[in-house]
Design an enzyme around this catalytic site. Structure first.
Site, PDB file in Angstrom:
ATOM      1  N   LEU A 222       4.910  34.893  23.531  1.00 51.06           N
ATOM      2  CA  LEU A 222       6.184  34.647  23.913  1.00 51.06           C
ATOM      3  C   LEU A 222       5.962  33.614  25.096  1.00 51.06           C
ATOM      4  CD1 LEU A 222       8.510  37.504  22.734  1.00 51.06           C
ATOM      5  CD2 LEU A 222       8.372  35.265  21.536  1.00 51.06           C
TER       6      LEU A 222
ATOM      7  N   GLY B  16       1.327  38.311  33.894  1.00 48.82           N
ATOM      8  CA  GLY B  16       0.668  38.610  32.574  1.00 48.82           C
ATOM      9  C   GLY B  16       1.425  37.907  31.398  1.00 48.82           C
TER      10      GLY B  16
ATOM     11  N   VAL C  92       3.506  37.636  27.349  1.00 44.89           N
ATOM     12  CA  VAL C  92       4.335  38.563  26.943  1.00 44.89           C
ATOM     13  C   VAL C  92       4.150  38.352  25.347  1.00 44.89           C
ATOM     14  CG1 VAL C  92       6.867  39.162  26.271  1.00 44.89           C
ATOM     15  CG2 VAL C  92       6.053  38.667  28.633  1.00 44.89           C
TER      16      VAL C  92
ATOM     17  N   ASP D  82      12.802  39.715  41.691  1.00 41.53           N
ATOM     18  CA  ASP D  82      12.284  38.646  40.929  1.00 41.53           C
ATOM     19  C   ASP D  82      13.387  38.125  40.173  1.00 41.53           C
ATOM     20  OD1 ASP D  82      10.663  36.259  40.698  1.00 41.53           O
ATOM     21  OD2 ASP D  82       9.587  37.118  39.158  1.00 41.53           O
TER      22      ASP D  82
END
Ligand SMILES: *[C@@H]1O[C@H](CO)[C@@H](O)[C@H](O)[C@H]1NC(C)=O
Ligand SMILES: *[C@@H]1O[C@H](CO)[C@@H](O)[C@H](O)[C@H]1NC(C)=O
Ligand SMILES: *[C@@H]1O[C@H](CO)[C@@H](O)[C@H](O)[C@H]1NC(C)=O
Ligand SMILES: *[C@@H]1O[C@H](CO)[C@@H](O)[C@H](O)[C@H]1NC(C)=O
Ligand SMILES: *[C@@H]1O[C@H](CO)[C@@H](O)[C@H](O)[C@H]1NC(C)=O
Ligand SMILES: *[C@@H]1O[C@H](CO)[C@@H](O)[C@H](O)[C@H]1NC(C)=O
Ligand SMILES: *[C@@H]1O[C@H](CO)[C@@H](O)[C@H](O)[C@H]1NC(C)=O
Ligand SMILES: *[C@@H]1O[C@H](CO)[C@@H](O)[C@H](O)[C@H]1NC(C)=O
Ligand SMILES: *[C@@H]1O[C@H](CO)[C@@H](O)[C@H](O)[C@H]1NC(C)=O
Length: 829
Positions: A519, A525, A527, A638
């Site tokens: 995605l 990392g 998703v 974030d």
């Protein structure tokens, strides 16, 4: 030309003299019998402080007769005659009748639509507008009659309390006076809220919405209002509270008359002390007693105490336990608490002092202002239904007696300036308090040796336990118990089973983490989308192997985040750890990130204004939950548009807690030498010095709001004139009163201007350079939800996006659609 002007002047002068002769008056501040004030005429007080005439409130087209500050650029109305009967055309006429009644006529009908009184028998009346803003009608023959006029506008209290006017009850005239809010900024009709003194029991100040109490400023304790310790006399005004057989009243007065100040009940139900700031030409809220959630009337139910620094907010008084533990855990506090040991009214019962409290609701209380505290205690002990007592007047060494019967409602803890309350407890409770107090020193020595041994034993067994169960798949989370009054009883139920997913299940669900299922990708990392065997869609976040986060840190993070439950937060379903692989499993959001809408030319049309406003409010509530209402204090660190996901109904869900930090209850800020976050969203003190606090999240939230309103990236945006980024541009427009130009073009007609302007204003307050200037999320939500005045934003942090050089060198930088990556950098300091 010149002669013409002189001629005009002469003619005007002639008429003025003629008029003065005809009406026997020369002053502009008076109204004589039968003199008529029409639509565009006014009378002005002597020093030109106030003006009386016709006006249109806000955006309304209706006309009202009112009194306002003449000297201020923005019309601030303090009194309205025909609040509920507006004029719809410009043919209104205000007159003083020969028998002293002020009436407002609809000239086109000839009907009276408002009058100051039904009938009087006064001769030779005169009306005058005073520099206090009071319009009085008195007998002309004697100027001393000004002191006790036949009628005055100050007697009909409206949404403001004028100086020197008493709010409350007078037993001689048998009159009660209170404030009533306007319906809205545009409609002065009687609104839902009132500000009044309630004289049942020991008198207290309330704000009510209809019959429902929304806020209790509390009784006057001789020094301050127990529920609003920040309402104090100061350099420009003072106040008194009078309680005797004749009256129960509150009144304030100017100390320094060179300023303008008002006490206003806003249409939103907030009582505010406003101060006119001449340098910025605006009213600012100087104080308001309604500050946070704990100020909502009785949020914690009977015997519950609200503590804004605690999470959850509500605690039971010591010696009490939740009436319904299940509901209490669910943050449904309305049923409150009950005694752990019921009272039986046998000898031996006593009292325990609780300090720094807001005194409970005093309706139904009993008081005597001459008794001493010792007499008071005796009196309370004599009556089985008496639950608490204290001094009614804490001034000096304290005097008077105040008794409560039954439930204690609406108390909270203050960090300072609270009151002491003596609450009745059973004999056994009293014993435990006594024994824990007695010979503390002796006990410490006696106990310390066995404790040391015990600790050692526990430590050893813990090690053994850990070695044995390390490989166990399920991890039992433990939660730190909150300090405070509220103890023991519930902590046993809090262990939480955290689902750990099997790697094979995840491999199957994501088709071996195939590229098609990916995605998105971020600094921490990738998703992947996945479908479990039962059909449930999930999103798997696979943390990069290079991630520096340790295993323990990761687990702690996971445990704390899994406990977060809020409508505006993405729900975490579980986690998976295999070797160096760390994965988090979330519910899947079909609509992806907010960035895929607002920064996309075609998809942005799908988010009309009301949806965007709902999203802004949703994010605010989610963030408030993280900061305050959840059991742990969490700083997201974030927050950005791509971390806001939308569910199928376009509700926002905050996601990506990979960088979130949990905070101890009292910790306010922390320092990190690993600055993580995203440029364009990072607060200056964080990006620069690595200091983060809830206020650095508030900064990011401000950037988010501006981006959502205007559909541009903060960092991508370049204002070609000043090289400002979006924040700088917004600030510039706001200062020039042109905020609306910021609005995303695609919103078109759907916008509600007041909401847009308010959102931008709040956004700018959030991005102010100094963290201490930024509001908390509690205030942000209050500000978004009310129509009260907002403080002016100070200079924002980071508002120059790029230098001129940057722009000429790479004109497309930042405006491209490259993925916005989270950054992680080591800070040298
Ligand atoms: C008052 O209003 C009338 C009509 O509404 C207008 O013709 C006149 O110029 C106005 N006078 C002043 C002083 O504004
Ligand atoms: C106050 O007046 C100024 C100029 O007359 C205007 O720009 C500003 O929007 C007004 N402020 C409010 C709060 O109405
Ligand atoms: C005043 O009279 C006009 C004309 O009859 C009417 O249209 C208007 O509704 C009246 N206004 C009020 C407030 O009664
Ligand atoms: C006028 O009389 C009516 C009916 O008695 C009463 O309700 C109203 O309050 C009176 N108005 C004034 C201004 O005294
Ligand atoms: C407030 O201060 C003024 C001026 O110092 C003084 O005259 C007045 O009595 C005080 N009023 C109250 C209500 O304390
Ligand atoms: C009143 O306030 C003005 C403006 O803030 C200040 O200059 C003045 O010194 C004050 N006067 C007194 C008597 O405190
Ligand atoms: C208040 O207490 C004093 C002293 O105990 C007593 O003399 C007085 O009558 C009491 N007043 C009332 C109203 O109960
Ligand atoms: C206790 O106080 C309550 C409330 O004031 C009163 O109704 C009741 O009569 C009192 N009981 C006794 C025994 O004095
Ligand atoms: C409270 O006590 C002080 C000092 O004893 C006294 O001056 C003051 O009048 C008292 N206030 C009330 C409201 O009784």
């Amino acid at each position: 030309m010149e002669t013409r002007v002189i001629n005009m002047k002469l003619i005007f002068h002639f008429f003025a003299v003629f008029y003065a002769l005809m009406t026997r008056t020369t002053a502009l501040d008076t109204l004589s019998p039968n003199q008529v004030i029409r639509y565009n005429e006014t009378i002005v007080s002597q020093q030109e402080t106030f003006e009386l005439g016709f006006f249109r409130p806000g955006k309304s087209s209706n006309l009202y007769v009112g009194i306002w500050y003449k000297k201020l650029p923005n019309r601030t109305v303090v009194w309205v005659a025909n609040r509920n009967t507006p004029l719809t055309d410009t043919f209104g006429e205000l007159t003083l009748t020969p028998d002293g009644v002020l009436i407002l006529r609809n000239a086109s009908m000839g009907s009276v639509i408002w009058s100051s009184a039904n009938s009087t028998t006064m001769k030779n009346p005169i009306g005058q507008l005073l520099d206090t803003g009071n319009f009085i009608i008195y007998k002309e023959s004697d100027v001393r009659n000004q002191e006790s006029p036949l009628w005055q506008s100050f007697d009909t209290l409206q949404h403001t309390l004028p100086p020197g006017v008493k709010l409350g009850w007078n037993a001689v005239t048998r009159t009660e006076r209170h404030l009533t809010s306007w319906k809205s900024e545009d409609d002065p009709a009687f609104g839902r809220f009132s500000f009044l003194i309630d004289t049942k029991g020991f008198p207290q100040l309330f704000i009510k919405e209809g019959q429902r109490i929304t806020f209790r400023a509390g009784p006057w304790n001789g020094v301050r209002y127990t529920g609003s310790p920040n309402m104090r006399p100061n350099w420009f005004y003072n106040f008194t509270f009078v309680l005797n057989d004749i009256e129960t009243s509150y009144e304030w007065n100017y100390v320094n008359t060179s300023v303008f100040t008002m006490l206003v009940l806003q249409p939103s139900g907030n009582i505010q002390r406003l101060l006119w700031k001449d340098d910025i030409k605006e009213w600012v809220v100087f104080t308001t007693p309604q500050i946070d959630t704990c100020d909502k009337y009785a949020v914690c139910g009977p015997f519950g105490v609200c503590n804004i620094n605690n999470s959850p907010l509500c605690l039971c008084l010591k010696g009490f336990e939740p009436t319904s533990p299940a509901q209490w855990m669910n943050t449904n506090w309305l049923q409150g608490c009950r005694r752990s040991v019921p009272l039986d009214c046998k000898p031996g019962e006593g009292f325990k002092p609780y300090s720094n409290l807001k005194l409970p609701d005093t309706r139904g209380s009993w008081f005597n202002q001459t008794m001493t505290l010792v007499e008071c205690q005796k009196k309370c002990l004599e009556n089985c239904s008496c639950t608490a007592y204290t001094n009614s007047n804490i001034s000096g060494s304290g005097s008077g007696c105040l008794l409560w019967f039954g439930d204690l409602m609406d108390t909270r803890v203050f960090s300072q300036n609270g009151d002491t309350l003596y609450i009745r407890v059973s004999a056994s409770e009293l014993d435990s308090i006594e024994s824990s107090k007695s010979s503390n020193e002796e006990r410490r020595v006696l106990i310390s040796v066995p404790i040391a041994i015990l600790v050692l034993v526990i430590l050893v067994s813990l090690c053994v336990y850990y070695r044995f169960y390390k490989k166990k798949q399920h991890h039992q989370g433990t939660l730190r118990t909150e300090s405070g009054y509220y103890q023991e009883n519930i902590s046993g139920n809090e262990d939480l089973e955290l689902p750990q997913f099997d790697l094979s299940i995840l491999l199957k669900a994501t088709n071996n983490f195939s590229f098609d299922n990916k995605l998105g990708e971020g600094g921490f990392g990738s998703v992947y989308k996945g479908v479990l065997e039962d059909g449930q869609e999930i999103a798997v976040k696979r943390l990069a192997k290079t991630s520096t986060q340790g295993l323990l840190e990761f687990k702690n993070e996971v445990i704390s985040i899994s406990k977060l439950q809020h409508r505006s937060l993405v729900k975490m379903l579980g986690y998976c750890i295999v070797g160096a692989e760390k994965m988090l499993i979330y519910e899947c959001m079909p609509n992806k990130g907010l960035d895929s809408f607002i920064f996309d030319k075609t998809r942005s049309k799908l988010l009309d204004w009301s949806t965007r406003y709902r999203i802004i409010n949703g994010i605010a509530r989610g963030l408030l939950y993280l900061h305050q209402d959840s059991r742990l204090r969490i700083i997201h660190r974030d927050l950005k548009v791509s971390n806001i996901l939308l569910d199928k109904d376009l509700n926002p869900k905050i996601s990506d807690f990979g960088m979130a930090r949990t905070f101890g209850g009292n910790q306010i800020e922390a320092n990190t030498n690993r600055v993580v976050g995203t440029y364009g969203y990072m607060a200056p003190e964080y990006a620069g010095d690595g200091i983060f606090s809830i206020k650095s999240d508030v900064y990011s939230f401000g950037v988010l709001v501006l981006e959502i309103v205007c559909g541009e990236k903060n960092r991508g945006f370049v204002d070609t004139k000043h090289y400002n980024n979006l924040i700088g541009h917004a600030w510039e427009l706001h200062n020039n009163g042109r905020s609306l130009e910021l609005v995303d073009k695609c919103l078109g007609e759907s916008i509600i201007e007041s909401e847009v302007i308010r959102s931008i204003h709040v956004g700018l307050l959030c991005v102010q350079r100094h963290p201490e200037d930024r509001p908390t999320m509690t205030s942000v939500i209050l500000m978004l939800g009310s129509d009260g005045l907002l403080p002016s934003p100070k200079e924002p942090g980071f508002y120059v996006g790029k230098t001129k050089q940057d722009i000429t060198q790479s004109s497309s930088y930042g405006t491209s659609s490259t993925n916005e990556l989270s950054i992680s950098m080591l800070n040298g300091r």
